[in-house]
Design a protein around this motif. Structure first.
Motif, PDB file in Angstrom:
ATOM      1  N   LEU A   1       0.828  -1.214   0.000  1.00  0.00           N
ATOM      2  CA  LEU A   1       0.000   0.000   0.000  1.00  0.00           C
ATOM      3  C   LEU A   1       0.859   1.261   0.000  1.00  0.00           C
ATOM      4  N   ASN A   2       2.098   1.141   0.529  1.00  0.00           N
ATOM      5  CA  ASN A   2       2.979   2.311   0.553  1.00  0.00           C
ATOM      6  C   ASN A   2       3.923   2.356  -0.645  1.00  0.00           C
ATOM      7  N   TYR A   3       3.822   1.388  -1.518  1.00  0.00           N
ATOM      8  CA  TYR A   3       4.700   1.355  -2.691  1.00  0.00           C
ATOM      9  C   TYR A   3       4.336   2.525  -3.612  1.00  0.00           C
ATOM     10  N   PRO A   4       5.347   3.234  -4.120  1.00  0.00           N
ATOM     11  CA  PRO A   4       5.005   4.443  -4.896  1.00  0.00           C
ATOM     12  C   PRO A   4       4.364   4.149  -6.255  1.00  0.00           C
ATOM     13  N   ILE A   5       3.320   4.905  -6.547  1.00  0.00           N
ATOM     14  CA  ILE A   5       2.745   4.891  -7.907  1.00  0.00           C
ATOM     15  C   ILE A   5       3.477   6.010  -8.639  1.00  0.00           C
ATOM     16  N   HIS A   6       4.383   5.625  -9.526  1.00  0.00           N
ATOM     17  CA  HIS A   6       5.249   6.646 -10.138  1.00  0.00           C
ATOM     18  C   HIS A   6       4.439   7.551 -11.047  1.00  0.00           C
ATOM     19  N   CYS A   7       3.500   6.955 -11.757  1.00  0.00           N
ATOM     20  CA  CYS A   7       2.697   7.758 -12.665  1.00  0.00           C
ATOM     21  C   CYS A   7       1.300   7.152 -12.710  1.00  0.00           C
ATOM     22  N   ARG A   8       0.303   7.962 -12.462  1.00  0.00           N
ATOM     23  CA  ARG A   8      -1.059   7.432 -12.370  1.00  0.00           C
ATOM     24  C   ARG A   8      -1.655   7.200 -13.751  1.00  0.00           C
ATOM     25  N   VAL A   9      -2.592   6.262 -13.794  1.00  0.00           N
ATOM     26  CA  VAL A   9      -3.334   6.035 -15.043  1.00  0.00           C
ATOM     27  C   VAL A   9      -4.809   6.301 -14.766  1.00  0.00           C
ATOM     28  N   ARG A  10      -5.541   6.644 -15.819  1.00  0.00           N
ATOM     29  CA  ARG A  10      -7.000   6.771 -15.684  1.00  0.00           C
ATOM     30  C   ARG A  10      -7.660   6.280 -16.962  1.00  0.00           C
ATOM     31  N   ARG A  11      -8.944   6.027 -16.871  1.00  0.00           N
ATOM     32  CA  ARG A  11      -9.681   5.547 -18.048  1.00  0.00           C
ATOM     33  C   ARG A  11     -10.454   6.729 -18.628  1.00  0.00           C
ATOM     34  N   ILE A  12     -10.208   7.001 -19.912  1.00  0.00           N
ATOM     35  CA  ILE A  12     -10.988   8.034 -20.595  1.00  0.00           C
ATOM     36  C   ILE A  12     -11.471   7.421 -21.902  1.00  0.00           C
ATOM     37  N   GLU A  13     -12.773   7.529 -22.131  1.00  0.00           N
ATOM     38  CA  GLU A  13     -13.372   6.938 -23.334  1.00  0.00           C
ATOM     39  C   GLU A  13     -12.891   5.506 -23.550  1.00  0.00           C
ATOM     40  N   ASN A  14     -12.900   4.769 -22.480  1.00  0.00           N
ATOM     41  CA  ASN A  14     -12.578   3.339 -22.509  1.00  0.00           C
ATOM     42  C   ASN A  14     -11.137   3.024 -22.911  1.00  0.00           C
ATOM     43  N   GLN A  15     -10.272   4.006 -22.811  1.00  0.00           N
ATOM     44  CA  GLN A  15      -8.846   3.788 -23.056  1.00  0.00           C
ATOM     45  C   GLN A  15      -8.106   4.154 -21.782  1.00  0.00           C
ATOM     46  N   LEU A  16      -7.014   3.443 -21.557  1.00  0.00           N
ATOM     47  CA  LEU A  16      -6.200   3.764 -20.386  1.00  0.00           C
ATOM     48  C   LEU A  16      -5.222   4.873 -20.772  1.00  0.00           C
ATOM     49  N   ARG A  17      -5.213   5.929 -19.990  1.00  0.00           N
ATOM     50  CA  ARG A  17      -4.334   7.058 -20.302  1.00  0.00           C
ATOM     51  C   ARG A  17      -3.456   7.394 -19.113  1.00  0.00           C
ATOM     52  N   ILE A  18      -2.311   7.956 -19.454  1.00  0.00           N
ATOM     53  CA  ILE A  18      -1.346   8.408 -18.449  1.00  0.00           C
ATOM     54  C   ILE A  18      -1.777   9.778 -17.948  1.00  0.00           C
ATOM     55  N   VAL A  19      -1.631   9.981 -16.658  1.00  0.00           N
ATOM     56  CA  VAL A  19      -1.888  11.314 -16.116  1.00  0.00           C
ATOM     57  C   VAL A  19      -0.532  11.996 -16.019  1.00  0.00           C
ATOM     58  N   ARG A  20      -0.271  12.939 -16.905  1.00  0.00           N
ATOM     59  CA  ARG A  20       1.069  13.599 -16.912  1.00  0.00           C
ATOM     60  C   ARG A  20       1.037  14.847 -16.044  1.00  0.00           C
TER      61      ARG A  20
END
Ligand SMILES: N[C@@H](CCC(=O)N[C@@H](CS)C(=O)NCC(=O)O)C(=O)O
Length: 370
Positions: free
Chosen positions: A351-370
């Motif tokens: 649970l404390n492991y870092p999420i270096h870069c988050r992802v999200r779903r937009i229009e049914n595609q996985l996208r990077i949150v920059r």
């Protein structure tokens, strides 16, 4: 449109997850078979992707991804929520949804495609689903054709011959653990199903209960799991038993769930960490925002046997839900989760492991949150 539609298939893992939820919540819907023509006319044009199930709301919104569909419907139908309102239980529920959705696909796919009896059954089912009007011979030909990418996906998931004994051993141990749990409890957390139950029912229904070889195995080894599957697929509708059953009092997490969480942590935990690392690396090396379905390879160990599989960034998306819930807890609530963390090796670390870069779903595609 006047009624909600679930577009999917009896043979599909994630359709089972959503169907059980809709039935439990007593949400009116009609089920439409995802035939070839429904794929062309509805699924692909409405979602841009080729996944099932999809859900079309009575006011004509098309939603893809069972977790997003359930979250959407929980707002519309808040009665008897499948999200426990207490910290430990909700965390356990999210963890087991992630485990069922993203890890138990391994035994589900192994048993379906590596056991000849299951394989034949599934091929016929694929044909029946794709071309309901065709004759049996045509259906079988279509089934063979459509099953190829699914059966062919086994190595990408890490299901290779050397791993088979370990996958079966792990699955049988999991069944034994679940059987002990369901001998005492109707659902994971008491008398009401939670997101974790819906995550687990995906693999444990369509593949591991309904496919004939797997079904017999479950009947022989885990009658209490069979009874839970039946409660999940044919729930007493909410409207018939107000007030609804409830989660265990005082945020209790039954001890019988600890070995199941421990199995998840030891098998899927390292994969989650590598996935987060590789998503971070991918982002450093690629300017795009749309991340591919698979980006590299991760290693894992099941019952002391090591293997490798493709890295699926979507798994991070599921994990973010667990991570965000835990990190959103404040003061006393966070403190109560400590007992869960001290009873499971590796959970706090994960649970404390870092999420270096988050992802999200937009229009049914996985996208990077920059
Ligand atoms: N995370 C998605 C997964 C949906 C999914 O993978 N569905 C399978 C059928 S059970 C599918 O359509 N697979 C097609 C593919 O993998 O290309 C969900 O929860 O809806």
């Amino acid at each position: 449109m006047t009624t909600n539609q679930l577009i999917g298939a009896e043979v599909s893992l994630y359709t089972g997850k959503l169907r059980c939820y809709l039935k439990y919540k007593d949400i009116p819907f009609e089920e439409v078979v995802a035939s070839q023509s429904v794929f062309c006319d509805v699924i692909i044009p409405r979602t841009g992707v080729r996944y099932i199930p999809i859900f079309i709301t009575e006011d004509d919104q098309a939603i893809q991804d069972t977790t997003e569909i359930i979250d959407f419907l929980e707002k519309r139908y808040p009665e008897a929520s499948v999200y426990p309102g207490t910290p430990k239980q909700n965390l356990v529920s999210l963890l087991l949804e992630t485990y069922g959705d993203e890890w138990l696909v391994i035994p589900a796919m192994h048993y379906r495609w590596n056991k000849p009896e299951n394989r034949e059954f599934a091929i016929a089912e694929f044909g029946r689903t794709a071309a309901p009007e065709a004759n049996r011979e045509e259906q079988l030909a279509i089934g063979h054709h459509n099953a190829k990418p699914f059966a062919g996906a086994l190595p990408r998931l890490g299901v290779v011959d050397e791993l088979v004994p370990a996958i079966e051993k792990s699955y049988l141990n999991l069944l034994a653990d679940l059987d002990r749990h369901f001998a005492e409890h109707n659902f994971l957390l008491g008398d009401r199903p939670c997101m974790g139950d819906f995550g687990l029912i995906g693999p444990l229904y369509a593949h591991l209960y309904r496919d004939p070889y797997s079904g017999r195995l479950m009947q022989e080894c885990a009658p209490n799991v069979v009874a839970w599957v039946k409660r999940m697929i044919e729930p007493a509708p909410l409207s018939s038993h107000f007030p609804a059953g409830d989660f265990l009092a005082n945020d209790a997490v039954p001890e019988t769930l600890y070995p199941i969480l421990q199995r998840m942590l030891s098998e899927q935990g390292p994969v989650l960490k590598q996935t987060m690392d590789q998503v971070g690396t991918w982002v450093g090396e690629n300017p795009e925002v749309e991340i591919p379905r698979a980006i590299g390879k991760v290693s894992f160990t099941i019952e002391s046997v090591s293997g490798s599989r493709l890295t699926f960034p979507y798994m991070q998306w599921m994990w973010q839900r667990c991570h965000d819930f835990y990190h959103g807890l404040q003061g006393e609530e966070k403190a109560t989760v400590k007992t869960l963390l001290s009873n499971t090796t590796g959970l706090e670390d994960l649970l404390n492991y870092p999420i270096h870069c988050r992802v999200r779903r937009i229009e049914n595609q996985l996208r990077i949150v920059r």
